[in-house]
Every structure is written in structure tokens, then in C-alpha cells.
Write a protein that holds these residues in place. Structure first.
Motif, mmCIF file in Angstrom:
data_model
loop_
_atom_site.group_PDB
_atom_site.id
_atom_site.type_symbol
_atom_site.label_atom_id
_atom_site.label_comp_id
_atom_site.label_asym_id
_atom_site.label_seq_id
_atom_site.Cartn_x
_atom_site.Cartn_y
_atom_site.Cartn_z
ATOM 1 N N LEU A 290 36.044 -26.413 113.122
ATOM 2 C CA LEU A 290 34.945 -25.743 112.413
ATOM 3 C C LEU A 290 33.757 -25.522 113.343
ATOM 4 N N ILE A 291 33.362 -26.584 114.028
ATOM 5 C CA ILE A 291 32.226 -26.490 114.951
ATOM 6 C C ILE A 291 32.504 -25.458 116.035
ATOM 7 N N TRP A 292 33.744 -25.496 116.529
ATOM 8 C CA TRP A 292 34.185 -24.543 117.554
ATOM 9 C C TRP A 292 34.012 -23.106 117.032
ATOM 10 N N GLU A 293 34.557 -22.882 115.854
ATOM 11 C CA GLU A 293 34.493 -21.551 115.247
ATOM 12 C C GLU A 293 33.039 -21.085 115.107
ATOM 13 N N VAL A 294 32.243 -21.940 114.505
ATOM 14 C CA VAL A 294 30.837 -21.583 114.240
ATOM 15 C C VAL A 294 30.084 -21.339 115.545
ATOM 16 N N ALA A 295 30.308 -22.250 116.517
ATOM 17 C CA ALA A 295 29.590 -22.144 117.786
ATOM 18 C C ALA A 295 29.938 -20.852 118.506
#
Ligand SMILES: Nc1ncnc2c1ncn2[C@@H]1O[C@H](COP(=O)(O)OP(=O)(O)O)[C@@H](O)[C@H]1O
Ligand SMILES: [Mg+2]
Lengths: 263, 261
Positions: free
Chosen positions: A21-26
Motif C-alpha cells: 500500500l505504502i509503495w503504491e501510494v508513494a
């Protein structure tokens, strides 16, 4: 299911999910170019787009890995049994097994390729993966065969057991925990061996995942690279998981490491 | 030795054992063990009791001297029961498979062996534990399995190396009694190694006390006393509490300490 067990299963999954999720958002937020770091959603897309070719590559890599692993198990256990029957043979041959192990497979790959011929790349890959996977089985089984309780060994002597009976009814079953431990290491190494060998030697009749990664890299199709990488990790996890299950099934009846005791 | 050779099962003459470093572990052992007797070997640890027992079992060869068994070729009986201090069971095999082992190694089929296995388990009181695995057993039960395995081949002689030393007092006394019952029923010769003076007096007809010359470690062990225990069997709690029992214990103890009685 106990709360401890739920925790053990759920926790790593949650961490994984959070990570993606963090990867996607970042990636979305900072607008990272996809040839540097594609978002997880983009990787899944690439996986879907190239599904057929990636699956056939996965199949090629899987076949070499499993075959190399199976041959490593058979060869490693067989050689360890020979060693256990004769100290002389062991002393004479063990150093060569070590040499085979410590020499980086990347360095031997071109040689093996020349020996088996460039029209036989599949065989070269198999041999290279086997070399990497073989040693943990050999050394673990050798250790296991040697660590059998000496009172049990004496008991077999007292009852006049033949070598064969001793091996079959005592040494091999007693070594199972060691052999299975070696298999868990060796399964992962067989996959690494197959991939590294393909990087160095190229692919044979079919294209494996390693070659897909190189290909996609050359064309800067970074999402496809990641998709292939994802499949490789999944394969590694599947191998490790299957071997852990096998270990549990075989040992759960009797071995300390697998007996469920009430705490 | 005065025992007449007509009834002797095994004779040791001038038996000495030294290991690779050349040091004698036991030296000049001369004993004659009568058929059907219950003999204990008592001595401090490290004096060579296990070594002597392993020579009797044929697991070690004497460096010097002879071990002559009754019978034409003077060889060790083909069937011989041996019980170690730990139960020494195959951890992956059930109780009945463990008891089957000696017969299996003689290539007797499981079907043919079944009655013997059942009988052996019945004798040690483990009739309903046949399907259990070793890790499910208490120390005393595991020891009983070990004894059942030793008696399944109906050997003429049973060698036991501190078999109950790791058990709690109560289980140990129970096993001592059961062992005596089995011995009287089956007519075995039992050679029993222990470091417990009390246990040896309670069990045996004869006690061989082993010791070393002086206190220094590394001196070879030898037989320092050969004491008959003439109390009648069956022995029970009454024997454990009677005067002659304590008298015997004192005699054995002082022999152990190297005092001449
Ligand atoms: N295989 C061996 N090699 C060398 N020394 C040994 C060996 N086995 C036993 N010993 C030595 O022999 C002595 C007697 O040992 P052991 O017979 O086990 O005594 P006990 O059973 O009375 O405690 C000990 O000092 C031990 O270290
Ligand atoms: Mg001992």
C-alpha cells in the motif's frame, strides 16, 4: 485455531499488505517514473498482459529446479550412505564435494556450457542447479548418519544386524530430521542455481524466468521485470512451504522439533 | 573361585582391558558366574563396570585373558539381552515395533512374532501401551519397554547396565520387584550393574564389588570383594526393613570403601 496461531498467520500478511500500500501510494504521490520503480498495480498489469509467456517461463524454471533438487536429494543421500559405509571413501572424496560447493557456480557455468555443448543448454542449467543444491543434502545426511545414538548402534551389533538392516532400520530413519533440514536449504538453492545459471548460460529450448528478466531489462520493460521477479519469489516460497509441510508430516509423530506439546 | 564349573555359565580368567592410550581400565578379572544366578556388579563410577559388561556382551574384546561361555565353542550365546541406563528405544517406532526389533533383525515376520511381542509386553505390564510412541511414555514405562525388548528373544542371560539409575525411587523399587519376579519365573542369569548398594543387596544372590587401588583416578578397576547375599526369595518390603538387609548393606559399603571386613 488459537489466537497465537491467527497472529502468526495474520501478522506477516498485514505487514506485506501495508508495504505494498505504502509503495503504491508513494509511487503515485511522487510520480516516480515506472522504469525506475513501477507501482504494484502496474506490476500486476504487466503480469496480466504477459501472462502466457511468463507462465511458460515459470514452468521452464520450475522444471529445472525440481529436477535438479530431486537429483540432488537422491545423489546426496546415496553418496552420504556410501561415505557412512567406508571412512576411506569419505576421506578420499569429501574434499572434492567441498571444492564443488565453494567454487561459485557463476564461474563454472561457462565451462559446463562448453562441455555439454551450446545446443544442450537445458542440461547445463540442470547440472549447475544440481551442483548448488547437492551439497547441503550430502553434508546434512552425512552428519545425520554419523550422529545416531551409539547405544542404539550397539544394540544393533548385539542382535547381529547386517549393514543393510542397520542402515535401513536405524541410520536412515534416525537421519530423517537432518535430511529434511538439508532438503529445506537445498530446495531454495536449487532455484537460485537454476536462475543464476540461466543468467550466465542463457536459456535452452524454452525461456526461463531469469532470461525473461534480462530480456525485459534490455527493453526497459521494468514492470515485466518485476512481474517475473514476483513469480520467482512465489516459486521460492512455494518450494520452502511444501518442504516444511513434508517435514512436519514425516516428523510430527516422533521428532522433538515437530511434536505438538501442550504448553 | 570356588564355584563348581558344572553349573557355571561364564568364566572370566585374567581378563584385562586397555584402551588405545594403553591405560588399563580393568585388570585381572577372575570370576565365574553360575547359571541362573542374579549377580550384581557394584562400584564407583569410572571403575570399569560398563567396560566389563560390554566385554561380556561381546561389544568389546578383552586385551588379555579369556571369557569362556558354557557350551561347546565357548562363544557368547547368540541371544543375549542387554538393557542400557537409558531406555534406548527407536523414537519413531511404537512400543510394539520396538519390542519387535530383535526378532525383525532375525528376519522373523511380524505375524510370526506377534504372540512373542504380546507376551513380552504382558510380562512387563504394558499390555495396553503397544501402540504408544516412546515420547508418550514415562521414564519407568520406557524402561519396561526396554526390558520387554530384551526378553522377547527369551535369552538365557540378561545384562543390565545401571538400568534404573535415572528413575525416581518409587518406580525403581517397583521395577526391582518386577525384575525379581521375572527372573524367578524365567530362570535367566542376570548380571546387574548398579552404583546403589541398597539396590544390589535387595536384588542379588551375589555381589561383586569393584574398586581401584587407591583413590587416584585412572587406576585400573578390579574385583575387590565377592559377597554372597544369602537371604531367601521372594524378597519384599519385609526384607528391605530387616536387620540382615542392613548388615549386608554395611558389608558392601565397607568393601566399597576399601576396608577389609
Ligand atoms: N572407548 C573408550 N576409550 C578409552 N577409555 C574408555 C573407553 N570407554 C571407557 N573408558 C574409560 O574407562 C574407564 C571405565 O569406564 P566405565 O567402564 O564406563 O566405568 P563405569 O561404568 O564403572 O562408570 C573410565 O575411566 C573411562 O573413561
Ligand atoms: Mg557405566
Amino acid at each position: 485455531m488459537t489466537s497465537g496461531r491467527i497472529k502468526r498467520i495474520a501478522l506477516p500478511h498485514l505487514v506485506g499488505l501495508a508495504f505494498f500500500l505504502i509503495w503504491e501510494v508513494a509511487v503515485q504521490f511522487y510520480e516516480v517514473p515506472q522504469f525506475l520503480l513501477p507501482a504494484p498495480s502496474r506490476i500486476l498489469e504487466a503480469l496480466a498482459d504477459n501472462f502466457a509467456s511468463l507462465m511458460s517461463a515459470l514452468w521452464v524454471t520450475l522444471r529445472i529446479t525440481v529436477l535438479a533438487f530431486a537429483l540432488a536429494v537422491v545423489g546426496g543421500v546415496a553418496l552420504a550412505v556410501v561415505f557412512s559405509q567406508s571412512r576411506t571413501v569419505e576421506t578420499a572424496l569429501f574434499p572434492f564435494a567441498v571444492i564443488l560447493q565453494v567454487t561459485p557456480v557463476v564461474a563454472i557455468a561457462p565451462l559446463v556450457l562448453i562441455w555439454v555443448g551450446f545446443d544442450n543448454v537445458n542440461l547445463a542449467l540442470l547440472i549447475l542447479a544440481w551442483i548448488v543444491a547437492f551439497f547441503p543434502i550430502l553434508s546434512n545426511t552425512t552428519l545425520g548418519l554419523r550422529s545416531v545414538d551409539h547405544h542404539l548402534m550397539e544394540l544393533f551389533t548385539l542382535y547381529g544386524a547386517s549393514r543393510w538392516q542397520r542402515l535401513w532400520s536405524l541410520q536412515l530413519p534416525a537421519s530423517l530430521p537432518h535430511i529434511l533440514g538439508g532438503m529445506k536449504i537445498s530446495g531454495g538453492l536449487a532455484l537460485i542455481g537454476a536462475v543464476v545459471a540461466e543468467f550466465v548460460a542463457g536459456s535452452g529450448s524454452g525461456t526461463g524466468l531469469a532470461w525473461r528478466i534480462i530480456e525485459a531489462g534490455n527493453r526497459l520493460q521494468v514492470p515485466t521485470m518485476f512481474a517475473a521477479l514476483l513469480l520467482l519469489s512465489a516459486l521460492g516460497i512455494a518450494i520452502f512451504f511444501s518442504l516444511s509441510v513434508l517435514e512436519h508430516i514425516v516428523l510430527s509423530r516422533w521428532h522433538e522439533s515437530a511434536i505438538d506439546r501442550e504448553k | 573361585m570356588s564355584t563348581s564349573s558344572a553349573t557355571s555359565l561364564v568364566q572370566l580368567s585374567h581378563v584385562t582391558k586397555s584402551f588405545e592410550d594403553g591405560r588399563d581400565v580393568v585388570t585381572d578379572i577372575n570370576i565365574d558366574i553360575a547359571q541362573g544366578s542374579f549377580v550384581s556388579l557394584v562400584g564407583p563410577s569410572g571403575c570399569g563396570k560398563s567396560t566389563l559388561l560390554r566385554m561380556l556382551a561381546g561389544l568389546l574384546q578383552p586385551t588379555k585373558g579369556d571369557i569362556l561361555w558354557l557350551g561347546s565353542d565357548h562363544a557368547r550365546p547368540a541371544d543375549l539381552g542387554f538393557v542400557f541406563q537409558d531406555a534406548t528405544l527407536l523414537p519413531w517406532a511404537s512400543v510394539s515395533e520396538n519390542v519387535y526389533l530383535p526378532l525383525k533383525l532375525k528376519e522373523i515376520t511380524r505375524e510370526a512374532a506377534e504372540p512373542d511381542i504380546d507376551a513380552a509386553l504382558e510380562r512387563v505390564g504394558l499390555g495396553d501401551a503397544a501402540a504408544k510412541l516412546p515420547h508418550e511414555l514415562s521414564g519407568g514405562m520406557a524402561m519396561r519397554v526396554s526390558i520387554a525388548r530384551a526378553l522377547v528373544t527369551e535369552p538365557p542371560v540378561l545384562l543390565m547396565d545401571e538400568p534404573f539409575a535415572a528413575l525416581d525411587e518409587l518406580s525403581r523399587e517397583k521395577l526391582d520387584d518386577d525384575l525379581l519376579t521375572l527372573w524367578r519365573e524365567l530362570g535367566w542369569t542376570v548380571i546387574f550393574v548398579t552404583h546403589s548398594v541398597y539396590e544390589s543387596v535387595y536384588l542379588s544372590e551375589r555381589i561383586l564389588v569393584m574398586g581401584t587401588d587407591g583413590d587416584a583416578a585412572g587406576k585400573p578397576g578390579r574385583i575387590v570383594a565377592d559377597l554372597p547375599i544369602d537371604a531367601p526369595y521372594p524378597r519384599g518390603l519385609a526384607f528391605r526393613q530387616c536387620q540382615s538387609y542392613f548388615g549386608h548393606c554395611r558389608t558392601v559399603s565397607s568393601a566399597l570403601r576399601g576396608e577389609t571386613s
